[in-house]
Design a protein around this motif. Sequence first.
Motif, PDB file in Angstrom:
ATOM      1  N   TYR A 166      -3.803 -14.512  -7.621  1.00 16.72           N
ATOM      2  CA  TYR A 166      -2.388 -14.263  -7.863  1.00 16.72           C
ATOM      3  C   TYR A 166      -2.114 -12.758  -7.896  1.00 16.72           C
ATOM      4  O   TYR A 166      -3.010 -11.954  -8.134  1.00 16.72           O
ATOM      5  N   PRO A 167      -0.859 -12.359  -7.634  1.00 17.78           N
ATOM      6  CA  PRO A 167      -0.570 -10.929  -7.502  1.00 17.78           C
ATOM      7  C   PRO A 167      -0.611 -10.175  -8.825  1.00 17.78           C
ATOM      8  O   PRO A 167       0.389 -10.050  -9.530  1.00 17.78           O
ATOM      9  N   GLY A 210     -12.848  -2.060  -2.497  1.00 16.31           N
ATOM     10  CA  GLY A 210     -11.659  -2.218  -1.678  1.00 16.31           C
ATOM     11  C   GLY A 210     -10.712  -1.050  -1.775  1.00 16.31           C
ATOM     12  O   GLY A 210     -10.935  -0.072  -2.506  1.00 16.31           O
ATOM     13  N   ILE A 211      -9.605  -1.184  -1.045  1.00 17.58           N
ATOM     14  CA  ILE A 211      -8.552  -0.169  -0.979  1.00 17.58           C
ATOM     15  C   ILE A 211      -7.210  -0.875  -1.102  1.00 17.58           C
ATOM     16  O   ILE A 211      -6.991  -1.939  -0.514  1.00 17.58           O
ATOM     17  N   SER A 212      -6.313  -0.291  -1.878  1.00 20.71           N
ATOM     18  CA  SER A 212      -4.953  -0.811  -2.016  1.00 20.71           C
ATOM     19  C   SER A 212      -3.975   0.328  -1.777  1.00 20.71           C
ATOM     20  O   SER A 212      -4.139   1.422  -2.329  1.00 20.71           O
ATOM     21  N   GLU A 213      -2.957   0.075  -0.944  1.00 22.63           N
ATOM     22  CA  GLU A 213      -2.029   1.148  -0.560  1.00 22.63           C
ATOM     23  C   GLU A 213      -0.608   0.607  -0.471  1.00 22.63           C
ATOM     24  O   GLU A 213      -0.379  -0.536  -0.074  1.00 22.63           O
ATOM     25  N   ASP A 214       0.322   1.434  -0.861  1.00 24.84           N
ATOM     26  CA  ASP A 214       1.742   1.099  -0.704  1.00 24.84           C
ATOM     27  C   ASP A 214       2.525   2.388  -0.501  1.00 24.84           C
ATOM     28  O   ASP A 214       2.365   3.360  -1.249  1.00 24.84           O
ATOM     29  N   THR A 215       3.372   2.400   0.528  1.00 15.18           N
ATOM     30  CA  THR A 215       4.232   3.554   0.818  1.00 15.18           C
ATOM     31  C   THR A 215       5.635   3.037   1.093  1.00 15.18           C
ATOM     32  O   THR A 215       5.802   2.078   1.868  1.00 15.18           O
ATOM     33  N   HIS A 216       6.622   3.643   0.456  1.00 19.10           N
ATOM     34  CA  HIS A 216       7.992   3.236   0.737  1.00 19.10           C
ATOM     35  C   HIS A 216       8.952   4.418   0.634  1.00 19.10           C
ATOM     36  O   HIS A 216       8.725   5.382  -0.113  1.00 19.10           O
ATOM     37  N   LEU A 217      10.010   4.325   1.428  1.00 21.41           N
ATOM     38  CA  LEU A 217      11.108   5.283   1.438  1.00 21.41           C
ATOM     39  C   LEU A 217      12.296   4.691   0.696  1.00 21.41           C
ATOM     40  O   LEU A 217      12.573   3.491   0.804  1.00 21.41           O
ATOM     41  N   GLY A 265      -3.833  -5.634  -7.017  1.00 23.74           N
ATOM     42  CA  GLY A 265      -5.194  -5.757  -7.502  1.00 23.74           C
ATOM     43  C   GLY A 265      -5.438  -5.026  -8.805  1.00 23.74           C
ATOM     44  O   GLY A 265      -4.739  -4.075  -9.161  1.00 23.74           O
ATOM     45  N   SER A 266      -6.421  -5.489  -9.544  1.00 26.75           N
ATOM     46  CA  SER A 266      -6.854  -4.810 -10.753  1.00 26.75           C
ATOM     47  C   SER A 266      -7.558  -3.510 -10.386  1.00 26.75           C
ATOM     48  O   SER A 266      -8.244  -3.428  -9.367  1.00 26.75           O
TER      49      SER A 266
END
Length: 743
Positions: free
Chosen positions: A152-153, A384-391, A161-162
Amino acid sequence: MQAATVRKAALAWAAALALACTWQNAQAQDQPVGPLPPTGAEKRAEEDKDSAVQKPGREELPDVVVTGDREPEEDRYWIESGTTALKIDTPLLETPQMTTVVTRQLLEDQGADTFEDVWRNVPGAHSAFGEGAGGSVTLRGFTMTGTGTFGYPVMFNGLRGSAFGGWNPMRLYTLDRIEVLRGPAAVLYGSGAPAGVINYFSRKPQAEFAHTLDMTFGSYDLYRPHFHSTGPINESKSLLYMLDIGGENSDSFRKHVHKENLQLTAGLSWIPDDRTRVDFEFGFADDDRDGSYDRGVPFVNGKAFVLSNKFSTNEPSDFSNMTAFWGEAHFTRRFTDTLSLHSGLRVFSSEREYRSHSQFGLRYEPSTHVLIRSYSESDADQYGISEDTHLLHEIKGENIANKFLAGFEAFNDHQKFKGKTAASGVPGIDIYHPRYGLADPRTYTFRPASTTESDLLRFGPYAQDQVELFDRLHLMGGVRYDRYDTEQKIKPGATPKYSDDGGAVTMKGGILYELLDNLSVYGSYGQSYEPQSAPRTPQTRSFDPMQGWQVEAGVKNGWFDDRLTAQVAGFFIRQKNILVPDPVDPMRLVQIGEQESKGVEAELSGRITADLSLTANYAYTHAETTDDTNEIRKGQKLQHAAEHQGGAWLRYAFWDTGFAIFGGVTHVGKRLAWAAGASDPNHPYALPKYTCLDAGCSYVYKNLSVRAVVKNLLDEDIAVGGRSDGYMPGDPLSFLLTVKLVF
């Protein structure tokens, strides 16, 4: 013993180093520094003369998830805004979805230690298995199982992710707050259960020096030292630091259970100008436990609490050792008055080793009362790798305001699991007269060892638009296209390599109208999807993802200048394509029809007077299977779903004396244990309802405070969660005493 000595020495060394650095930084307090533009939090603090809490420096950037201490410590049962629901800092009274914020001050007053202690503050949320058996949570009737390949998220600082991977339990003292969004959130956060999203936020570097040193003592030889320090590194306050070090050494009321852990978190913030901010965080955790993997206490003749809560199938030699590292960076840049960028990236790595005896279902000989046990050994690695980019583009006119958000999220996870199980030779254990120390894994006959490797890549672009008309009407809509690609291979063995890929388009929408300045009504719709976990046996085709949707309507209200807020919501969730064992061939899986959950949730949180703070919640949830290939399962209640659940916590402070008292009640109704296989709450494997009372007090004298908490005041038998082979008992009557020095 040698490893424990090394950890204790490392903790002492780190604490000494931190104190030395703190002393050096404290000398800088006498140096002149230039004035900085106040943040929004600092402006609110100026209006409250009782506030002594430090705030982050530089101009407030709208897209930074750095709220720090927004309110005085006495007000911290409530925060006026959150970022999880819309990924933009938005007042909760203007958010068209039920969101709960659990603050650090509330958790401290409650003596909370594990995540199981958090859910009492969230309507409709409670532990499913207990910390020792998976740490999953049930929310709005759906059990959200762990942080594995398709878990679950769970979010940490807004990234999937944790921070420590899927196994390592993070300590609560490192967190600033926890935000729980109920309902589907696939548009902003990708695939996951329709029940909601849990977002943990760590403490951030602050622009003013603040240091705390505390020690907690408790039942079962609990010792928990903790040190936290934050402040500026240079005179201009463009560089800020944060250091948090804590550890724990404790026994348990459970047989053979002992835990030692050490966690270190460090943060560095760089603020070169009033439009740019970069935050770095680094963490390390070591968690060693005897008596894991703890599967709880067996049911006897279908009843709980027949055996002592101390009973365990673990041997004294069983253990679980976990270590983890992680690093995280967040970059925020305001290009113009209307356009800003936020980008976050995390890398993490963790490993776990355990050896465990556990019950094998509920198989025991009625005449001898000997419970059959299994034994397993495993080593697991995850990175692992977790990424988020937003404008974010914001415009505001005379009668209209618009916030348009567009972004891209990616997550990559690799797991390797090596393990073996005993085929024979594992001795059983008499449930009434257990004898330990007779088992010797060296004499067992083992099945061939196997190695399972899995890789997951998920990514997707998303967009969301918020429109405000005439300062009253709020409209929200969003869409996302999500892709996933997963592969699993087991060697050696006959199971062929499994791979699956796919994607989904999800949407959401909401409307909120402010009838009065402090009274809003809203409605929302959202979708979810979740890829199936890899099947246990070969399948002729990949299963379709689980799909869900929710409609929700509610009322939000604020009193006393919005210091006290109330939320009431009704919801309906439907999810289909659930995997269950095939009734003809239990070794295979089949996709059944639908499950539904509907109910009402209510929450009240904040400060009634300057002296009295409270938080209270209640949830009615009716969750059942509505369509299935097996007629017997139609109408069955979902496992772990309690129809009635609620709680309250009050705090009264005697300001003239520095003395405060607080206490609360928690009630959780009957639930079916996992894989119970029946809908009747009186089924043999039903978890009994329980009501728990806690109480405490605190005293503050200058920079020294003392807090005492008594948990489970009436010493009630509590089953916090469980499976069909056993239940996880909650803590009996116990106490915590914390002494804190602020300097």
